[in-house]
Design a protein around this motif. Structure first.
Motif, PDB file in Angstrom:
ATOM      1  N   GLY A   7       0.800  -1.218   0.000  1.00  0.00           N
ATOM      2  CA  GLY A   7       0.000   0.000   0.000  1.00  0.00           C
ATOM      3  C   GLY A   7       0.828   1.262   0.000  1.00  0.00           C
ATOM      4  N   VAL A   8       1.867   1.281   0.818  1.00  0.00           N
ATOM      5  CA  VAL A   8       2.679   2.497   0.983  1.00  0.00           C
ATOM      6  C   VAL A   8       3.835   2.570   0.000  1.00  0.00           C
ATOM      7  CG1 VAL A   8       2.119   2.810   3.407  1.00  0.00           C
ATOM      8  CG2 VAL A   8       4.022   1.306   2.771  1.00  0.00           C
ATOM      9  N   GLY A   9       4.096   1.510  -0.728  1.00  0.00           N
ATOM     10  CA  GLY A   9       5.225   1.485  -1.651  1.00  0.00           C
ATOM     11  C   GLY A   9       4.996   2.272  -2.920  1.00  0.00           C
ATOM     12  N   ARG A  10       3.743   2.656  -3.170  1.00  0.00           N
ATOM     13  CA  ARG A  10       3.417   3.460  -4.350  1.00  0.00           C
ATOM     14  C   ARG A  10       2.489   4.603  -3.942  1.00  0.00           C
ATOM     15  NH1 ARG A  10       3.925  -1.769  -6.875  1.00  0.00           N
ATOM     16  NH2 ARG A  10       1.927  -2.445  -6.037  1.00  0.00           N
ATOM     17  N   ALA A  11       2.706   5.772  -4.514  1.00  0.00           N
ATOM     18  CA  ALA A  11       1.860   6.936  -4.239  1.00  0.00           C
ATOM     19  C   ALA A  11       1.158   7.352  -5.527  1.00  0.00           C
ATOM     20  CB  ALA A  11       2.696   8.090  -3.697  1.00  0.00           C
ATOM     21  N   ASP A  12      -0.132   7.639  -5.438  1.00  0.00           N
ATOM     22  CA  ASP A  12      -0.909   8.036  -6.612  1.00  0.00           C
ATOM     23  C   ASP A  12      -0.723   9.508  -6.965  1.00  0.00           C
ATOM     24  OD1 ASP A  12      -1.965   5.485  -6.881  1.00  0.00           O
ATOM     25  OD2 ASP A  12      -3.601   5.914  -5.482  1.00  0.00           O
ATOM     26  N   LYS A  13      -0.207  10.287  -6.008  1.00  0.00           N
ATOM     27  CA  LYS A  13       0.021  11.708  -6.243  1.00  0.00           C
ATOM     28  C   LYS A  13       1.079  12.208  -5.269  1.00  0.00           C
ATOM     29  CE  LYS A  13      -3.796  13.016  -3.161  1.00  0.00           C
ATOM     30  NZ  LYS A  13      -5.070  13.763  -3.045  1.00  0.00           N
ATOM     31  N   ASN A  14       1.590  13.410  -5.517  1.00  0.00           N
ATOM     32  CA  ASN A  14       2.530  14.026  -4.602  1.00  0.00           C
ATOM     33  C   ASN A  14       1.828  14.318  -3.277  1.00  0.00           C
ATOM     34  OD1 ASN A  14       4.434  13.986  -6.630  1.00  0.00           O
ATOM     35  ND2 ASN A  14       4.161  16.135  -7.177  1.00  0.00           N
ATOM     36  N   ARG A  15       2.488  13.920  -2.193  1.00  0.00           N
ATOM     37  CA  ARG A  15       1.913  14.169  -0.870  1.00  0.00           C
ATOM     38  C   ARG A  15       3.049  14.291   0.135  1.00  0.00           C
ATOM     39  NH1 ARG A  15       0.631  10.201   2.688  1.00  0.00           N
ATOM     40  NH2 ARG A  15       0.611   8.683   0.994  1.00  0.00           N
ATOM     41  N   ALA A  16       3.146  15.488   0.762  1.00  0.00           N
ATOM     42  CA  ALA A  16       4.244  15.757   1.705  1.00  0.00           C
ATOM     43  C   ALA A  16       5.570  15.431   1.028  1.00  0.00           C
ATOM     44  CB  ALA A  16       4.039  15.006   3.008  1.00  0.00           C
ATOM     45  N   GLU A  17       6.399  14.590   1.668  1.00  0.00           N
ATOM     46  CA  GLU A  17       7.717  14.306   1.089  1.00  0.00           C
ATOM     47  C   GLU A  17       7.675  13.212   0.027  1.00  0.00           C
ATOM     48  OE1 GLU A  17       7.519  11.472   4.660  1.00  0.00           O
ATOM     49  OE2 GLU A  17       6.701  13.415   4.048  1.00  0.00           O
ATOM     50  N   LEU A  18       6.514  12.623  -0.207  1.00  0.00           N
ATOM     51  CA  LEU A  18       6.386  11.575  -1.211  1.00  0.00           C
ATOM     52  C   LEU A  18       6.092  12.180  -2.576  1.00  0.00           C
ATOM     53  CD1 LEU A  18       4.240   8.976   0.757  1.00  0.00           C
ATOM     54  CD2 LEU A  18       6.735   9.169   0.628  1.00  0.00           C
ATOM     55  N   VAL A  19       6.548  11.488  -3.600  1.00  0.00           N
ATOM     56  CA  VAL A  19       6.261  11.908  -4.962  1.00  0.00           C
ATOM     57  C   VAL A  19       5.476  10.791  -5.648  1.00  0.00           C
ATOM     58  CG1 VAL A  19       8.280  13.384  -5.147  1.00  0.00           C
ATOM     59  CG2 VAL A  19       8.453  10.987  -5.805  1.00  0.00           C
ATOM     60  N   LYS A  20       4.740  11.152  -6.678  1.00  0.00           N
ATOM     61  CA  LYS A  20       3.925  10.175  -7.390  1.00  0.00           C
ATOM     62  C   LYS A  20       4.813   9.053  -7.922  1.00  0.00           C
ATOM     63  CE  LYS A  20       0.542   9.720 -11.119  1.00  0.00           C
ATOM     64  NZ  LYS A  20      -0.212  10.420 -12.178  1.00  0.00           N
ATOM     65  N   GLY A  21       4.384   7.818  -7.685  1.00  0.00           N
ATOM     66  CA  GLY A  21       5.152   6.651  -8.121  1.00  0.00           C
ATOM     67  C   GLY A  21       5.700   5.888  -6.930  1.00  0.00           C
ATOM     68  N   GLY A  22       6.823   5.223  -7.136  1.00  0.00           N
ATOM     69  CA  GLY A  22       7.430   4.433  -6.076  1.00  0.00           C
ATOM     70  C   GLY A  22       7.986   5.309  -4.965  1.00  0.00           C
ATOM     71  N   THR A  23       7.721   4.926  -3.721  1.00  0.00           N
ATOM     72  CA  THR A  23       8.101   5.747  -2.567  1.00  0.00           C
ATOM     73  C   THR A  23       9.371   5.279  -1.876  1.00  0.00           C
ATOM     74  OG1 THR A  23       6.826   4.406  -1.010  1.00  0.00           O
ATOM     75  CG2 THR A  23       5.668   6.223  -2.121  1.00  0.00           C
ATOM     76  N   ALA A  24       9.796   4.029  -2.130  1.00  0.00           N
ATOM     77  CA  ALA A  24      10.920   3.432  -1.395  1.00  0.00           C
ATOM     78  C   ALA A  24      10.653   3.446   0.107  1.00  0.00           C
ATOM     79  CB  ALA A  24      12.242   4.124  -1.725  1.00  0.00           C
ATOM     80  N   PHE A  25       9.407   3.225   0.473  1.00  0.00           N
ATOM     81  CA  PHE A  25       9.025   3.197   1.888  1.00  0.00           C
ATOM     82  C   PHE A  25       9.832   2.132   2.618  1.00  0.00           C
ATOM     83  CE2 PHE A  25       6.806   1.762   5.592  1.00  0.00           C
ATOM     84  CZ  PHE A  25       6.097   2.846   6.079  1.00  0.00           C
ATOM     85  N   GLY A  26      10.405   2.524   3.740  1.00  0.00           N
ATOM     86  CA  GLY A  26      11.155   1.604   4.586  1.00  0.00           C
ATOM     87  C   GLY A  26      12.611   1.970   4.741  1.00  0.00           C
ATOM     88  N   VAL A  27      13.172   2.708   3.790  1.00  0.00           N
ATOM     89  CA  VAL A  27      14.583   3.073   3.892  1.00  0.00           C
ATOM     90  C   VAL A  27      14.827   3.890   5.152  1.00  0.00           C
ATOM     91  CG1 VAL A  27      16.472   4.381   2.849  1.00  0.00           C
ATOM     92  CG2 VAL A  27      14.990   2.983   1.405  1.00  0.00           C
ATOM     93  N   ARG A  28      14.021   4.936   5.358  1.00  0.00           N
ATOM     94  CA  ARG A  28      14.224   5.805   6.516  1.00  0.00           C
ATOM     95  C   ARG A  28      13.964   5.068   7.820  1.00  0.00           C
ATOM     96  NH1 ARG A  28      10.225  10.349   5.684  1.00  0.00           N
ATOM     97  NH2 ARG A  28       9.356   9.088   4.000  1.00  0.00           N
ATOM     98  N   ALA A  29      12.892   4.285   7.859  1.00  0.00           N
ATOM     99  CA  ALA A  29      12.553   3.571   9.089  1.00  0.00           C
ATOM    100  C   ALA A  29      13.633   2.560   9.454  1.00  0.00           C
ATOM    101  CB  ALA A  29      11.204   2.880   8.932  1.00  0.00           C
ATOM    102  N   LEU A  30      14.098   1.792   8.481  1.00  0.00           N
ATOM    103  CA  LEU A  30      15.103   0.777   8.774  1.00  0.00           C
ATOM    104  C   LEU A  30      16.439   1.397   9.156  1.00  0.00           C
ATOM    105  CD1 LEU A  30      14.260  -1.850   6.018  1.00  0.00           C
ATOM    106  CD2 LEU A  30      13.873  -2.067   8.486  1.00  0.00           C
ATOM    107  N   LEU A  31      16.808   2.505   8.521  1.00  0.00           N
ATOM    108  CA  LEU A  31      18.054   3.172   8.901  1.00  0.00           C
ATOM    109  C   LEU A  31      17.942   3.776  10.297  1.00  0.00           C
ATOM    110  CD1 LEU A  31      19.141   4.839   5.543  1.00  0.00           C
ATOM    111  CD2 LEU A  31      20.326   3.007   6.774  1.00  0.00           C
ATOM    112  N   THR A  32      16.797   4.336  10.638  1.00  0.00           N
ATOM    113  CA  THR A  32      16.586   4.856  11.988  1.00  0.00           C
ATOM    114  C   THR A  32      16.701   3.739  13.006  1.00  0.00           C
ATOM    115  OG1 THR A  32      15.133   6.609  11.158  1.00  0.00           O
ATOM    116  CG2 THR A  32      14.945   6.053  13.482  1.00  0.00           C
TER     117      THR A  32
END
Length: 537
Positions: A504-529
């Motif tokens: 669900g979070v790996g793709r964005a349908d539109k620009n929202r906050a720091e996310l851009v439309k398309g693939g979000t690469a969700f998890g990089v920030r969380a795992l590095l933190t």
């Protein structure tokens, strides 16, 4: 790492500089100052942080202007309070009020005397939380596309380092852009962000923020690369570049080694493609680490294109399937940053890469395959392929790598998106401490997760009449994301394990906050933190 996969003139992440100088002492064509709502100013600004006196028209009962506000009032003769009232501005997080400076006589000269400020931006910070700073940074970045240099005191009003870090990440991530294959690229992102009024003490925080944001940017580049370019061998080449750049060992198993060593899931999924599968391993060793340092294994689903195989997808959902290797991109993004962040534990990234195509040698629904650990699996839907390649990776990690913990990341099930939408990833874990740590890291990084249960009663949905286990729900019990997690859990055995379903979070349908439309690469920030705070013992 940003730009490594692109052509000779890639779009680069915004560079960030730290300056002790004031807002207008730094050469920049655009400047930006923070604004807090009136009802939160006392908590967010704590009075001394406000750079303007209410008598100067920059405070009072309306929104508060933060550091740099008084400087603008004096140098430009602006009335920010009146301007915000005219625009019905409230200071909410991410709100931008843009003030063009038309009169050359009112322009503010920069430090070198060559560049005048042409625009002033008032940036709303809402409640002053890290989430608000991240949102404000993203909004600011989008407002200044095409700008060469921006000077801002927004971060100078931050209460702590977490807000500075969130602001920088928001700016860098919201500027993400490809344009590699366009003959006429659009406006480039902001080239340089100057954090005025911070000085050297903030440099380490800013360095870590840009490292994490650049790792996410790099992962997004991998995700967005079209699949006529991107195949398992291509991913292996990118991994080797990471290894070379960061002093890591990289080992790649090709289709022959996979078959010889018993990686039945990877072999089966990749059989229908002319571009064979790979298992890619990147290994990070902390400098001077003792032999008993914890060993974290991250496994990513790397389906470089998912047609569904013989269980063919419909054309509309198939069009987004170049992003079905998002889990692999996340793992590679994380490995690209662990050394620069000084992560204290050993980390191995496993990328289970295959292309799922309906070629003449493709696996068939009802085939029985054998995974790396000897488990036989009845394959009833070739479009549920991600769990087959991940099962091999997890089983291999448990059998051969002596991991302290295993975390896998995958765009695994549409059911995760149905359950949680686009704002939270589905988290499963066999270990409460691991789950709590990941949830906390997700909250801190802005990549939120929600823990779902591994329901014992649902295990019967994976029963098979002809093999040790089936790989999809044959009992029509529902809970497809849970069923997928239960399948993977089997291969982790007694090792603490977590599964992130980012469908669900790996793709964005539109620009929202720091996310851009398309693939979000969700998890990089969380795992590095999470890895940054992971104890070395």
């Amino acid at each position: 790492m940003g730009g490594i996969v692109l052509d000779e003139n890639p779009v680069r992440p915004t560079a960030v500089e730290v300056a002790a100088e004031g807002l207008l002492d730094v050469a920049a064509e655009v400047v930006a100052v923070p604004v807090w709502p009136a009802d939160t100013a006392a908590e967010a600004v704590q009075a001394p942080a406000s750079g303007a006196d209410p008598d100067d028209g920059a405070g009072g009962s309306g929104p508060w202007i933060g550091p740099g506000g008084a400087e603008l009032v004096d140098a430009l003769g602006l009335d920010p309070l009146w301007l915000m009232e005219r625009e019905n501005a409230s200071g909410r997080a991410g709100e931008i009020v843009s003030i063009p400076i038309f009169d050359e006589g009112r322009g503010a000269s920069s430090a070198d005397g060559e560049t005048d400020v042409t625009r002033v931006l008032l940036v709303g910070l809402g409640d002053g939380s890290p989430a608000s700073y991240r949102k404000a940074g993203a909004a600011l970045a989008r407002a200044v596309r095409g700008v060469n240099r921006l000077s801002t005191t927004v971060a100078a009003g931050a209460e702590d380092d977490s807000c500075v870090r969130a602001f920088v990440e928001g700016v860098v991530l919201a500027t993400f852009s490809l344009g590699t294959f366009r003959s006429k690229p659009g406006k480039p992102p902001l080239i340089t962000l100057v954090l005025a009024g911070l000085g050297e003490p903030a440099s380490e925080t800013v360095r870590k923020a840009t490292t994490v944001a650049s790792a996410s940017w790099y992962a997004r580049e991998l995700v967005h690369m079209p699949s006529n370019v991107k195949d398992p061998a291509w991913l292996a080449e990118r991994a080797e570049e990471i290894g070379h750049a960061h002093g890591m060992d990289v080992y790649v198993r090709d289709e022959k080694k996979l078959a010889a060593e018993g990686f039945g899931g990877l072999v089966a999924v990749g059989m229908g493609s002319s571009r064979p599968p790979r298992l890619i391993a990147l290994r990070y060793e902390p400098p001077g680490a003792p032999a008993d340092v914890p060993h974290v294994v991250l496994a990513g689903k790397g389906i470089t294109f998912d047609s569904g195989g013989l269980s063919l997808k419909k054309s509309d959902p198939m069009a987004t399937m170049k992003t079905d290797m998002s889990g692999a991109a996340v793992v590679m993004g994380v490995l690209s940053a662990v050394r620069e962040l000084g992560v204290a534990v050993r980390v191995t990234g496993l990328v289970a890469a295959a292309e799922n195509m309906p070629g003449r040698s493709a696996q068939r629904p009802s085939d029985v395959i054998m995974q790396y650990d000897g488990t036989t699996v009845e394959v009833l839907n070739t479009d549920a392929e991600g769990r087959l390649v991940l099962a091999d990776a997890i089983a291999y990690a448990v059998a051969e790598l002596e991991p302290s913990v295993v975390v896998d990341v995958a765009t695994l099930t549409g059911a995760a998106a149905t359950a949680l939408g686009r704002s939270h990833a589905a988290l499963y874990s066999t270990d409460d401490t691991l789950a709590d740590d990941l949830l906390r890291a997700g909250e801190e990084s802005g990549e939120r997760m929600w823990r779902l249960p591994l329901v014992d009663d649902y295990r019967q949905a994976l029963k098979s009449e002809v093999a040790d286990i089936g790989h999809i729900d044959t009992a029509k019990m529902g809970g497809g994301s849970i069923i997928g997690a239960l399948f993977l859990e089997r291969f982790a055995k007694d090792v603490p394990w977590a599964h992130l379903d980012i469908a669900g979070v790996g793709r964005a349908d539109k620009n929202r906050a720091e996310l851009v439309k398309g693939g979000t690469a969700f998890g990089v920030r969380a795992l590095l933190t999470w890895l940054e705070s992971h104890p070395a013992k």
